[in-house]
Design an enzyme around this catalytic site. Structure first.
Site, PDB file in Angstrom:
ATOM      1  N   PRO A 140       0.795  -1.227   0.000  1.00  0.00           N
ATOM      2  CA  PRO A 140       0.000   0.000   0.000  1.00  0.00           C
ATOM      3  C   PRO A 140       0.832   1.285   0.000  1.00  0.00           C
ATOM      4  O   PRO A 140       0.264   2.376   0.116  1.00  0.00           O
ATOM      5  CB  PRO A 140      -0.792  -0.122   1.313  1.00  0.00           C
ATOM      6  CG  PRO A 140       0.134  -0.874   2.221  1.00  0.00           C
ATOM      7  CD  PRO A 140       0.858  -1.856   1.328  1.00  0.00           C
ATOM      8  N   GLU A 141       2.143   1.178  -0.153  1.00  0.00           N
ATOM      9  CA  GLU A 141       3.008   2.348  -0.016  1.00  0.00           C
ATOM     10  C   GLU A 141       2.585   3.548  -0.874  1.00  0.00           C
ATOM     11  O   GLU A 141       2.568   4.682  -0.358  1.00  0.00           O
ATOM     12  CB  GLU A 141       4.471   1.979  -0.338  1.00  0.00           C
ATOM     13  CG  GLU A 141       5.181   1.249   0.800  1.00  0.00           C
ATOM     14  CD  GLU A 141       5.080  -0.262   0.687  1.00  0.00           C
ATOM     15  OE1 GLU A 141       5.933  -0.950   1.258  1.00  0.00           O
ATOM     16  OE2 GLU A 141       4.115  -0.737   0.047  1.00  0.00           O
TER      17      GLU A 141
END
Length: 264
Positions: A140-141
């Site tokens: 999810p960065e």
């Protein structure tokens, strides 16, 4: 045996050593101290002659949800200090991944819950991964304004460029079943059986000649080691550079505040 920190526990059962991430109230998120302690645990198990395989797992409902976002988002009053810290953090995680790949003993990830961001990278750095139906997997960065720089080349190496692009560019967390289908998890078992099955895999490896297993893993690493090591270093640089942006500041603060980011 127990490590000095409560966040990392190490025990030995016959020929298998188990390293447990022990911050269940924080999704086993990795602090810088935990990363250093993981390196120490791997070094200790490498030197322990009776240990022929290592199981890596997490306590509680998650395997590992990545880096500790609160620690990541903290800033000092000196931008130069922050830049140095961001670079050091990226290098420390890169070094942990490299140590896992280079360890001449098989590492089996026992993933009994979600593995995201840096936690997903730990799964990829393991040689074998046993998951369960609740073990979602993703990076999810970008939704936090940062880059999964170290995990990106590892993901492409393990799964191929197409799967890597899908996961890294969409920030999607896929189901355990989908992760199994594309090869992240080698098998899925019930959540209460994950550690036991991973330990079985470790014991299977321990039945072979230790020298043969160690040479085989070394060969696997050396086959791609030089190129991948360079890519991991480039990824660490990309991660550190991304942290200098306003998007990273907004994304991490939005995640901490449980709100949608407003991108600059």
């Amino acid at each position: 045996m127990i490590m000095p920190s409560d966040a990392i526990e190490v025990r030995v059962d016959g020929p298998v050593g188990t390293v447990t991430l022990g911050r269940p109230d924080h999704g086993n998120a990795l602090t810088r101290a935990m990363i250093a302690e993981l390196r120490t645990a791997l070094d200790d198990l490498y030197r322990e002659k009776r240990v022929r395989a290592v199981v890596l797992t997490g306590r509680g409902e998650a395997f590992c949800l990545g880096r500790d976002v609160g620690e990541q988002a903290a800033e000092s009053t000196n931008p130069a200090d922050d830049l140095a810290r961001w670079g050091a953090e990226a290098e420390e995680y890169r070094d942990l991944v490299a140590a896992m790949l280079e360890l001449p003993k098989p590492i089996v990830a026992a993933v009994s819950g979600p593995a995201e961001a840096g936690g997903a990278g730990l799964v990829l750095a393991s040689d074998v991964a046993v998951g369960c139906p609740g073990a979602g997997f993703g990076f999810p960065e970008p939704r936090r304004g940062v880059v999964a720089g170290v995990a990106a080349p590892l993901l492409a190496w393990r799964l191929g460029a197409g799967a890597a692009a899908r996961l890294l560019l969409t920030s999607e967390t896929i189901s355990a079943e989908e992760a199994h289908r594309i090869g992240v998890y080698h098998e899925l078992v019930g959540a209460d059986l994950v550690w036991a099955r991973a330990s079985e895999v470790g014991n299977q490896a321990a039945q072979a000649a230790p020298e043969a297993v160690q040479l085989t893993k070394r060969l696997l690493w050396e086959t791609i080691g030089e190129q991948l090591a360079t890519q991991l270093s480039n990824g660490a640089i990309a991660s550190a550079m991304a942290r200098t942006t306003e998007a990273a500041k907004e994304g991490l603060n939005a995640h901490l505040g449980d709100r949608e980011p407003e991108w600059p």
